[in-house]
Design a protein around this motif. Structure first.
Motif, mmCIF file in Angstrom:
data_model
loop_
_atom_site.group_PDB
_atom_site.id
_atom_site.type_symbol
_atom_site.label_atom_id
_atom_site.label_comp_id
_atom_site.label_asym_id
_atom_site.label_seq_id
_atom_site.Cartn_x
_atom_site.Cartn_y
_atom_site.Cartn_z
ATOM 1 N N TYR A 60 16.804 -20.512 37.681
ATOM 2 C CA TYR A 60 16.830 -20.168 36.269
ATOM 3 C C TYR A 60 16.041 -21.109 35.533
ATOM 4 N N TRP B 107 16.414 -15.068 28.058
ATOM 5 C CA TRP B 107 16.771 -16.049 29.086
ATOM 6 C C TRP B 107 17.594 -17.132 28.729
ATOM 7 N N SER C 160 16.175 -9.483 30.213
ATOM 8 C CA SER C 160 16.842 -10.774 30.624
ATOM 9 C C SER C 160 18.349 -10.494 30.803
#
Lengths: 154, 196
Positions: free
Chosen positions: A10, A81, A139
């Motif tokens: 991530y 994101w 995302s």
């Protein structure tokens, strides 16, 4: 119960997307190129963006390195994101993120073709908005993959 | 467990070497398609009269090529899941997507080099066509000159082997990294728990 998984991936992707977004701002952030030279940020996006001046956001003499639609996409991906740990909790096990992605892609194509065939005329802002929608959908689509539901083990 | 034995190994043992065939196959197909579109539109522009419009066939083809390029990551994961191992992890899908993007950029640069041998005048003719189109536009001379310099540099960069690889891989790779993860979401079979 659920918990966040793949934190390294991530944050790695977050760094990459931040770089892409900052680079897409081009001359606005990184200063102008020498006369007659391509700015390094324009070289970076050359393969993927037509970089037409009248379809690019500008401030004074400086321009972004990408057109408004591409900027919208990069902004949408990065924004999506950032909030991914939150959205992932609501997307796990549901189909709507994929439907959202397909709808966003369809909107892009319809808007592009409508403008091309002169059914309507899109603007820099409308292109940026639709691009951002597509980017965010991208995302959101993968967000549930970063969430592990503890009770899903069997 | 039965399926793991027949379809492939556990996802823990997947290496870059295992990903290369899928990245190469998809990269090969997509680079041929995008290069062929670019070449077709390039010759169309060379042979047609300058329109004086910002919106030329090459900008159209650019959008199509962009969309096709983004699909590489998804399809590479689909190929991998089908042919190598159905239990690909998220990080592995991302790596496969990046690899596929890199393969596409490298192969497209190789085709450009080959085409420069087949038709050495292609790049110069394309630059001339691009300049002629800008000269036909209605805008101030200073702006026109700056645009001609910039567009000519763009066309030359696209046809320069090292430059197109160095500048092309990062963004194409990163975007395919993302679509590689979308591929994992759509095609990969789930293991009990995923860790990077």
């Amino acid at each position: 119960m659920s918990r966040f998984s793949n934190p390294i991936l991530y944050f790695f992707v977050l760094c990459l997307l931040s770089f892409v977004l900052l680079a897409s701002l081009g001359e606005m952030v990184w200063g102008a190129a020498a006369p007659g030279e391509l700015h390094w940020t324009e070289k970076l996006f050359f393969d993927l963006c037509h970089q037409l001046p009248d379809r690019t956001y500008s401030v004074g003499e400086t321009m972004m390195a990408v057109n408004t639609r591409c900027f919208g996409i990069f902004f949408g991906i990065a924004a999506g994101w950032v909030v991914l740990p939150l959205t992932g909790r609501y997307t796990a096990g549901t189909r709507w993120p994929v439907i959202f992605l397909i709808a966003a892609i369809t909107l892009q194509i319809v808007d592009y073709l409508g403008n091309l065939t002169e059914l309507w005329q899109n603007t820099n802002h409308s292109r940026a908005f639709l691009g951002a929608l597509f980017g965010a959908a991208l995302s959101v689509t993968v967000s549930d993959l970063f969430i592990i539901r503890k009770n899903s083990k069997s | 467990m039965e399926e793991e034995k027949t379809m492939g190994q556990s996802s823990d043992s997947i290496s870059i070497k295992d990903m290369l065939p899928s990245a190469t196959v998809v990269g090969l197909v997509f680079s041929i398609i995008t290069f062929a579109i670019g070449l077709f539109v390039g010759y169309y522009e060379i042979s047609s009269e300058p329109s004086g419009s910002f919106f030329s066939p090459s900008t159209l083809s650019g959008s199509v090529i962009c969309l096709i390029s983004l699909l590489g990551g998804v399809l590479a994961v689909w190929h991998f899941v089908k042919e190598v191992n159905p239990y690909i992890k998220l990080g592995q899908g991302a790596a496969l997507g990046f690899l596929t993007g890199a393969v596409m950029v490298i192969l497209t640069a190789v085709y450009s080099e080959i085409w420069n041998f087949i038709d050495p005048d292609y790049t110069d003719q394309l630059v001339e066509a691009t300049i002629a189109n800008v000269e036909a536009m209605e805008m101030p001379d200073a702006q026109k000159d700056a645009m001609i310099d910039s567009m000519a540099s763009s066309v030359r960069q696209q046809n320069s082997f090292l430059s197109s690889i160095l500048w092309g891989i990062p963004i194409t790779g990163i975007l395919n990294l993302l679509t590689g993860m979308v591929g994992v979401k759509i095609f990969a079979k789930k293991e009990d728990e995923e860790t990077f």
